[in-house]
Design a protein around this motif. Structure first.
Motif, PDB file in Angstrom:
ATOM      1  N   ARG A 184      30.518 -39.328   9.353  1.00  0.00           N
ATOM      2  CA  ARG A 184      31.807 -38.712   9.032  1.00  0.00           C
ATOM      3  C   ARG A 184      32.172 -37.727  10.133  1.00  0.00           C
ATOM      4  N   GLY A 185      32.461 -38.265  11.291  1.00  0.00           N
ATOM      5  CA  GLY A 185      32.833 -37.443  12.430  1.00  0.00           C
ATOM      6  C   GLY A 185      31.842 -37.552  13.565  1.00  0.00           C
ATOM      7  N   GLY A 186      32.314 -37.208  14.767  1.00  0.00           N
ATOM      8  CA  GLY A 186      31.471 -37.312  15.945  1.00  0.00           C
ATOM      9  C   GLY A 186      30.389 -36.261  16.017  1.00  0.00           C
ATOM     10  N   ALA A 187      30.654 -35.051  15.478  1.00  0.00           N
ATOM     11  CA  ALA A 187      29.670 -33.973  15.564  1.00  0.00           C
ATOM     12  C   ALA A 187      28.374 -34.303  14.828  1.00  0.00           C
ATOM     13  N   PRO A 188      28.414 -34.757  13.566  1.00  0.00           N
ATOM     14  CA  PRO A 188      27.156 -35.116  12.905  1.00  0.00           C
ATOM     15  C   PRO A 188      26.455 -36.311  13.549  1.00  0.00           C
ATOM     16  N   ALA A 189      27.238 -37.237  14.092  1.00  0.00           N
ATOM     17  CA  ALA A 189      26.628 -38.371  14.795  1.00  0.00           C
ATOM     18  C   ALA A 189      25.878 -37.884  16.027  1.00  0.00           C
ATOM     19  N   ALA A 190      26.503 -36.971  16.779  1.00  0.00           N
ATOM     20  CA  ALA A 190      25.866 -36.427  17.978  1.00  0.00           C
ATOM     21  C   ALA A 190      24.599 -35.645  17.636  1.00  0.00           C
ATOM     22  N   GLN A 191      24.612 -34.928  16.524  1.00  0.00           N
ATOM     23  CA  GLN A 191      23.427 -34.165  16.126  1.00  0.00           C
ATOM     24  C   GLN A 191      22.251 -35.080  15.804  1.00  0.00           C
ATOM     25  N   ASP A 192      22.522 -36.198  15.126  1.00  0.00           N
ATOM     26  CA  ASP A 192      21.439 -37.146  14.846  1.00  0.00           C
ATOM     27  C   ASP A 192      20.985 -37.859  16.106  1.00  0.00           C
ATOM     28  N   LEU A 193      21.899 -38.059  17.049  1.00  0.00           N
ATOM     29  CA  LEU A 193      21.517 -38.631  18.343  1.00  0.00           C
ATOM     30  C   LEU A 193      20.564 -37.681  19.060  1.00  0.00           C
ATOM     31  N   ILE A 194      20.919 -36.414  19.095  1.00  0.00           N
ATOM     32  CA  ILE A 194      20.073 -35.399  19.742  1.00  0.00           C
ATOM     33  C   ILE A 194      18.729 -35.289  19.039  1.00  0.00           C
ATOM     34  N   GLY A 195      18.747 -35.413  17.712  1.00  0.00           N
ATOM     35  CA  GLY A 195      17.510 -35.303  16.935  1.00  0.00           C
ATOM     36  C   GLY A 195      16.638 -36.522  16.962  1.00  0.00           C
ATOM     37  N   GLY A 196      17.122 -37.611  17.564  1.00  0.00           N
ATOM     38  CA  GLY A 196      16.311 -38.817  17.667  1.00  0.00           C
ATOM     39  C   GLY A 196      16.378 -39.737  16.461  1.00  0.00           C
ATOM     40  N   GLN A 197      17.253 -39.428  15.495  1.00  0.00           N
ATOM     41  CA  GLN A 197      17.360 -40.284  14.311  1.00  0.00           C
ATOM     42  C   GLN A 197      18.053 -41.608  14.620  1.00  0.00           C
ATOM     43  N   VAL A 198      18.876 -41.611  15.654  1.00  0.00           N
ATOM     44  CA  VAL A 198      19.554 -42.836  16.089  1.00  0.00           C
ATOM     45  C   VAL A 198      19.469 -42.876  17.619  1.00  0.00           C
ATOM     46  N   PRO A 199      19.165 -44.025  18.211  1.00  0.00           N
ATOM     47  CA  PRO A 199      18.915 -44.043  19.652  1.00  0.00           C
ATOM     48  C   PRO A 199      20.164 -44.084  20.528  1.00  0.00           C
ATOM     49  N   LEU A 200      21.271 -44.597  19.998  1.00  0.00           N
ATOM     50  CA  LEU A 200      22.451 -44.827  20.828  1.00  0.00           C
ATOM     51  C   LEU A 200      23.697 -44.391  20.068  1.00  0.00           C
ATOM     52  N   MET A 201      24.700 -43.953  20.819  1.00  0.00           N
ATOM     53  CA  MET A 201      25.975 -43.556  20.216  1.00  0.00           C
ATOM     54  C   MET A 201      27.111 -44.067  21.082  1.00  0.00           C
TER      55      MET A 201
END
Length: 322
Positions: A184-201
């Protein structure tokens, strides 16, 4: 005495009448709706334009955030508004060129229900790897995803968005099946990317460009036809060996029936704003391109993007909810 008093009163009345139209114009408020929360790229660009437009137009200009339904709520409200030039919408292209192919009950016709005013920016998308992906370039990451299909996920700011389908095009062109993870938005997606929960954005560069500069993530490629001015070291997808190009635009629209003279006045104000060096610098810093075009060019661009996305969306098999 009475004659002089009457003359003075008449002069005062005439002076007040002469300035009344200007005072009325200054008091009128131009409301620009943005269908996303404050702080996102659409909101930032809209506020930069509003700051300059209020000077050019000599009237109050406010940004009214109406988040919801990926921008559709703001568009629906402008559709219902009076065509008096006081209510506009600043929208990224997805709600006008992607959503019509996804939602059978959209609530608005993207062509008939709006008056194009000005194209106010273009942008492509960043393919960004986080610490959950291995080191290396895009081909190395794609090879790793192909060898590890359960980890072959890519995040975006939402389902049914341009980044969603740009990621699908990347998956098809590379031959690497990927699972879309919608946030729900780019900011939470980016946070999970940084945290390693998802490898690519896959999303606008503004969501990850500062994290890229800080070394927290790596922008591997951009989806535009040319390299991004703010990321000259990053190749395009075509340069990386993937035959995919995808971009989008920001447009300013009014309700259907907006008078031509009003459109012309507003378009000139947008053009003036985009010529300002400080506005250009801020927009470029976000990884976006401050691009102006008039109402006819905006309508033609919208029509071209509508046609461009029809088959990829239909071929994706994606079914929107709601």
């Amino acid at each position: 005495m009475k004659r002089r008093q009457f003359a003075a009163q008449a002069a005062a009345f005439a002076a007040a009448a002469a300035i009344a139209p200007r005072s009325f114009a200054q008091e009128r408020t131009l409301r620009i709706l943005v269908g996303f929360p404050p702080g996102g790229s659409a909101d930032v660009v809209a506020r930069l334009l509003a700051d300059k437009m209020r000077v050019t137009l000599n009237q109050n200009v406010i940004i009214d955030n109406k988040p919801g339904a990926a921008g559709r709520l703001a568009l629906a409200e402008v559709k219902r508004s009076a065509p008096d030039g006081n209510t506009l919408v600043f929208s990224p292209s997805g709600a006008l060129v992607i959503h019509p192919w996804l939602y059978p009950s959209l609530g608005y016709d993207p062509v008939k229900d709006f008056t194009p005013v000005a194209l106010a920016g273009t942008f492509d998308f960043a393919v960004t790897a986080g610490p959950g992906a291995p080191a290396g370039d895009l081909k190395a990451v794609l090879a790793w995803m192909k060898a590890n299909p359960t980890k072959a996920n890519y995040a975006t700011s939402g389902a049914g968005t341009v980044p969603h389908f740009a990621g699908q095009l990347l998956a098809q062109a590379s031959g690497v099946p990927m699972t879309h993870v919608a946030y729900r938005g780019g900011a939470p997606a980016a946070q999970d990317l940084i945290g390693g929960q998802v490898p690519l954005m896959v999303d606008t560069a503004s969501e990850t460009i500062e994290h890229h500069r800080a070394g927290k993530v790596r922008i591997l490629a951009m989806t535009g036809a040319q390299r991004n001015r703010s990321l000259p070291e990053v190749p395009t997808l075509k340069e990386a060996g993937i035959d995919v190009t995808a971009n989008a635009f920001f447009g300013l629209y009014g309700p259907a029936g907006l008078p031509a003279e009003t459109v012309q006045r507003l378009d000139r104000a947008v053009a003036d704003a985009l010529r300002a060096p400080d506005v250009q610098e801020r927009i470029y810093a976000l990884g976006l391109v401050p691009t102006h075009a008039g109402p006819a060019e905006l309508a033609a661009t919208q029509a071209a993007h509508l046609k461009m996305w029809e088959l990829p969306i239909k071929n994706s098999g994606f079914k929107a909810e709601g």
